[in-house]
Design a protein around this motif. Structure first.
Motif, PDB file in Angstrom:
ATOM      1  N   LEU A 188       0.348   2.991   0.430  1.00  0.00           N
ATOM      2  CA  LEU A 188       0.097   1.815  -0.415  1.00  0.00           C
ATOM      3  C   LEU A 188       0.505   2.067  -1.860  1.00  0.00           C
ATOM      4  CD1 LEU A 188      -3.348   0.512   0.865  1.00  0.00           C
ATOM      5  CD2 LEU A 188      -1.154  -0.650   1.002  1.00  0.00           C
ATOM      6  N   LEU A 189       0.263   3.278  -2.341  1.00  0.00           N
ATOM      7  CA  LEU A 189       0.642   3.605  -3.715  1.00  0.00           C
ATOM      8  C   LEU A 189       2.156   3.576  -3.892  1.00  0.00           C
ATOM      9  CD1 LEU A 189      -0.425   4.515  -6.487  1.00  0.00           C
ATOM     10  CD2 LEU A 189      -0.096   6.861  -5.703  1.00  0.00           C
ATOM     11  N   ILE A 190       2.888   4.092  -2.931  1.00  0.00           N
ATOM     12  CA  ILE A 190       4.356   4.080  -3.022  1.00  0.00           C
ATOM     13  C   ILE A 190       4.870   2.641  -3.024  1.00  0.00           C
ATOM     14  CG2 ILE A 190       6.487   4.656  -1.787  1.00  0.00           C
ATOM     15  CD1 ILE A 190       5.089   7.229  -0.874  1.00  0.00           C
ATOM     16  N   ILE A 191       4.328   1.799  -2.150  1.00  0.00           N
ATOM     17  CA  ILE A 191       4.766   0.392  -2.108  1.00  0.00           C
ATOM     18  C   ILE A 191       4.398  -0.318  -3.407  1.00  0.00           C
ATOM     19  CG2 ILE A 191       4.287  -1.828  -0.983  1.00  0.00           C
ATOM     20  CD1 ILE A 191       6.257  -0.182   0.546  1.00  0.00           C
ATOM     21  N   THR A 192       3.212  -0.034  -3.941  1.00  0.00           N
ATOM     22  CA  THR A 192       2.786  -0.681  -5.184  1.00  0.00           C
ATOM     23  C   THR A 192       3.677  -0.275  -6.348  1.00  0.00           C
ATOM     24  OG1 THR A 192       0.502  -0.722  -4.421  1.00  0.00           O
ATOM     25  CG2 THR A 192       0.848  -0.978  -6.772  1.00  0.00           C
ATOM     26  N   LEU A 193       4.013   1.009  -6.422  1.00  0.00           N
ATOM     27  CA  LEU A 193       4.845   1.488  -7.528  1.00  0.00           C
ATOM     28  C   LEU A 193       6.326   1.216  -7.310  1.00  0.00           C
ATOM     29  CD1 LEU A 193       3.094   4.870  -8.301  1.00  0.00           C
ATOM     30  CD2 LEU A 193       2.816   2.667  -9.432  1.00  0.00           C
ATOM     31  N   GLY A 194       6.692   0.719  -6.129  1.00  0.00           N
ATOM     32  CA  GLY A 194       8.089   0.415  -5.835  1.00  0.00           C
ATOM     33  C   GLY A 194       8.621  -0.785  -6.587  1.00  0.00           C
ATOM     34  N   GLY A 195       7.754  -1.540  -7.209  1.00  0.00           N
ATOM     35  CA  GLY A 195       8.202  -2.681  -7.982  1.00  0.00           C
ATOM     36  C   GLY A 195       7.827  -3.995  -7.334  1.00  0.00           C
ATOM     37  N   PRO A 196       8.148  -5.088  -8.004  1.00  0.00           N
ATOM     38  CA  PRO A 196       7.782  -6.404  -7.477  1.00  0.00           C
ATOM     39  C   PRO A 196       8.660  -6.793  -6.294  1.00  0.00           C
ATOM     40  CG  PRO A 196       9.094  -6.642  -9.453  1.00  0.00           C
ATOM     41  CD  PRO A 196       8.827  -5.171  -9.286  1.00  0.00           C
ATOM     42  N   ASP A 197       8.190  -7.806  -5.585  1.00  0.00           N
ATOM     43  CA  ASP A 197       8.965  -8.322  -4.460  1.00  0.00           C
ATOM     44  C   ASP A 197      10.261  -8.942  -4.970  1.00  0.00           C
ATOM     45  OD1 ASP A 197       6.888  -7.574  -2.900  1.00  0.00           O
ATOM     46  OD2 ASP A 197       6.011  -9.571  -2.759  1.00  0.00           O
ATOM     47  N   GLY A 198      11.232  -8.961  -4.132  1.00  0.00           N
ATOM     48  CA  GLY A 198      12.515  -9.561  -4.492  1.00  0.00           C
ATOM     49  C   GLY A 198      13.199 -10.102  -3.271  1.00  0.00           C
ATOM     50  N   ARG A 199      14.464 -10.382  -3.422  1.00  0.00           N
ATOM     51  CA  ARG A 199      15.245 -10.827  -2.279  1.00  0.00           C
ATOM     52  C   ARG A 199      15.549  -9.643  -1.383  1.00  0.00           C
ATOM     53  NH1 ARG A 199      19.505 -14.189  -5.653  1.00  0.00           N
ATOM     54  NH2 ARG A 199      20.077 -12.068  -6.044  1.00  0.00           N
ATOM     55  N   ALA A 200      16.237  -9.903  -0.325  1.00  0.00           N
ATOM     56  CA  ALA A 200      16.581  -8.822   0.606  1.00  0.00           C
ATOM     57  C   ALA A 200      17.397  -7.752  -0.113  1.00  0.00           C
ATOM     58  CB  ALA A 200      17.371  -9.393   1.768  1.00  0.00           C
ATOM     59  N   PRO A 201      17.213  -6.468   0.238  1.00  0.00           N
ATOM     60  CA  PRO A 201      17.914  -5.415  -0.494  1.00  0.00           C
ATOM     61  C   PRO A 201      19.408  -5.368  -0.226  1.00  0.00           C
ATOM     62  CG  PRO A 201      16.578  -4.486   1.256  1.00  0.00           C
ATOM     63  CD  PRO A 201      16.263  -5.935   1.194  1.00  0.00           C
ATOM     64  N   ILE A 202      19.854  -5.907   0.895  1.00  0.00           N
ATOM     65  CA  ILE A 202      21.282  -5.857   1.216  1.00  0.00           C
ATOM     66  C   ILE A 202      21.842  -7.270   1.084  1.00  0.00           C
ATOM     67  CG2 ILE A 202      22.977  -5.366   3.010  1.00  0.00           C
ATOM     68  CD1 ILE A 202      20.978  -3.310   4.108  1.00  0.00           C
ATOM     69  N   GLN A 203      22.798  -7.428   0.204  1.00  0.00           N
ATOM     70  CA  GLN A 203      23.430  -8.722  -0.040  1.00  0.00           C
ATOM     71  C   GLN A 203      24.875  -8.661   0.453  1.00  0.00           C
ATOM     72  OE1 GLN A 203      21.811 -11.360  -1.406  1.00  0.00           O
ATOM     73  NE2 GLN A 203      19.968 -10.126  -1.529  1.00  0.00           N
ATOM     74  N   GLY A 204      25.454  -9.807   0.625  1.00  0.00           N
ATOM     75  CA  GLY A 204      26.856  -9.865   1.023  1.00  0.00           C
ATOM     76  C   GLY A 204      27.776  -9.481  -0.130  1.00  0.00           C
ATOM     77  N   GLN A 205      29.060  -9.362   0.138  1.00  0.00           N
ATOM     78  CA  GLN A 205      30.011  -8.982  -0.905  1.00  0.00           C
ATOM     79  C   GLN A 205      30.227 -10.101  -1.908  1.00  0.00           C
ATOM     80  OE1 GLN A 205      33.570  -7.702   1.046  1.00  0.00           O
ATOM     81  NE2 GLN A 205      32.691  -5.731   1.621  1.00  0.00           N
ATOM     82  N   MET A 243       6.674  -3.118 -15.913  1.00  0.00           N
ATOM     83  CA  MET A 243       6.203  -3.166 -14.551  1.00  0.00           C
ATOM     84  C   MET A 243       4.715  -3.466 -14.563  1.00  0.00           C
ATOM     85  SD  MET A 243       6.379  -0.244 -11.649  1.00  0.00           S
ATOM     86  CE  MET A 243       4.804   0.537 -11.873  1.00  0.00           C
ATOM     87  N   THR A 244       4.305  -4.385 -13.758  1.00  0.00           N
ATOM     88  CA  THR A 244       2.890  -4.699 -13.621  1.00  0.00           C
ATOM     89  C   THR A 244       2.450  -4.363 -12.210  1.00  0.00           C
ATOM     90  OG1 THR A 244       3.341  -6.959 -12.951  1.00  0.00           O
ATOM     91  CG2 THR A 244       3.051  -6.559 -15.313  1.00  0.00           C
ATOM     92  N   ALA A 245       1.221  -3.873 -12.098  1.00  0.00           N
ATOM     93  CA  ALA A 245       0.683  -3.529 -10.784  1.00  0.00           C
ATOM     94  C   ALA A 245      -0.592  -4.326 -10.569  1.00  0.00           C
ATOM     95  CB  ALA A 245       0.397  -2.040 -10.707  1.00  0.00           C
ATOM     96  N   ASN A 246      -0.891  -4.606  -9.345  1.00  0.00           N
ATOM     97  CA  ASN A 246      -2.091  -5.326  -8.973  1.00  0.00           C
ATOM     98  C   ASN A 246      -3.289  -4.386  -9.125  1.00  0.00           C
ATOM     99  OD1 ASN A 246      -4.052  -6.881  -7.833  1.00  0.00           O
ATOM    100  ND2 ASN A 246      -2.933  -7.302  -5.956  1.00  0.00           N
ATOM    101  N   LEU A 247      -4.203  -4.713 -10.023  1.00  0.00           N
ATOM    102  CA  LEU A 247      -5.345  -3.847 -10.308  1.00  0.00           C
ATOM    103  C   LEU A 247      -6.259  -3.718  -9.096  1.00  0.00           C
ATOM    104  CD1 LEU A 247      -6.822  -2.166 -12.422  1.00  0.00           C
ATOM    105  CD2 LEU A 247      -8.072  -4.214 -13.061  1.00  0.00           C
ATOM    106  N   THR A 248      -6.444  -4.803  -8.363  1.00  0.00           N
ATOM    107  CA  THR A 248      -7.299  -4.758  -7.171  1.00  0.00           C
ATOM    108  C   THR A 248      -6.733  -3.788  -6.142  1.00  0.00           C
ATOM    109  OG1 THR A 248      -7.842  -7.078  -7.551  1.00  0.00           O
ATOM    110  CG2 THR A 248      -8.388  -6.162  -5.406  1.00  0.00           C
TER     111      THR A 248
END
Length: 127
Positions: free
Chosen positions: A43-60, A1-6
């Protein structure tokens, strides 16, 4: 996991400013400190939540799950925002009531606080 230092430096500055303001004697500064501290934690929770991705809910029909975002961090931040706003409203109500009673924004020392400090120093609190 990488976090934005700034972003982590900004979070550190927000926490430091929030703690400094919470330790002040004026209720309005305490309120601003609590809001800053709450935003820094969000902000800390969002930063530690991981990188951006696709939408969390996908179809079947979608079988690949490695690029989806984790919705837990976002749900926690939404809950924290509501709690912070409730706390801010409560402190504003306390500040308003305190200002109506004392016509000042500063929190003074209680007589009980002074008595406890004298007892620690070995003096008689009745003096």
């Amino acid at each position: 996991m990488t976090a934005n230092l700034t972003l982590l430096v900004v979070i550190g500055v927000l926490v430091a400013c929030g703690v400094y303001l919470i330790l002040e004697r004026a209720v309005s500064k305490m309120l601003l400190g609590m809001i800053l501290f709450g935003n820094a934690v969000n902000l800390l929770i969002i930063t530690l939540g991981g990188p951006d991705g696709r939408a969390p809910i996908q179809g079947q029909t979608d079988t690949t799950q490695r690029d989806t975002a984790d919705p837990l961090a976002q749900a926690m931040v939404l809950t924290a925002i509501v709690i912070t706003m409730g706390l801010a409203a409560f402190v504003l109500a306390l500040a308003y009531r305190s200002f109506m009673l004392t016509t000042t924004d500063d929190v003074g020392n209680d007589q009980e606080d002074i008595d406890v400090a004298r007892r620690r120093a070995g003096e008689d609190p009745e003096d």
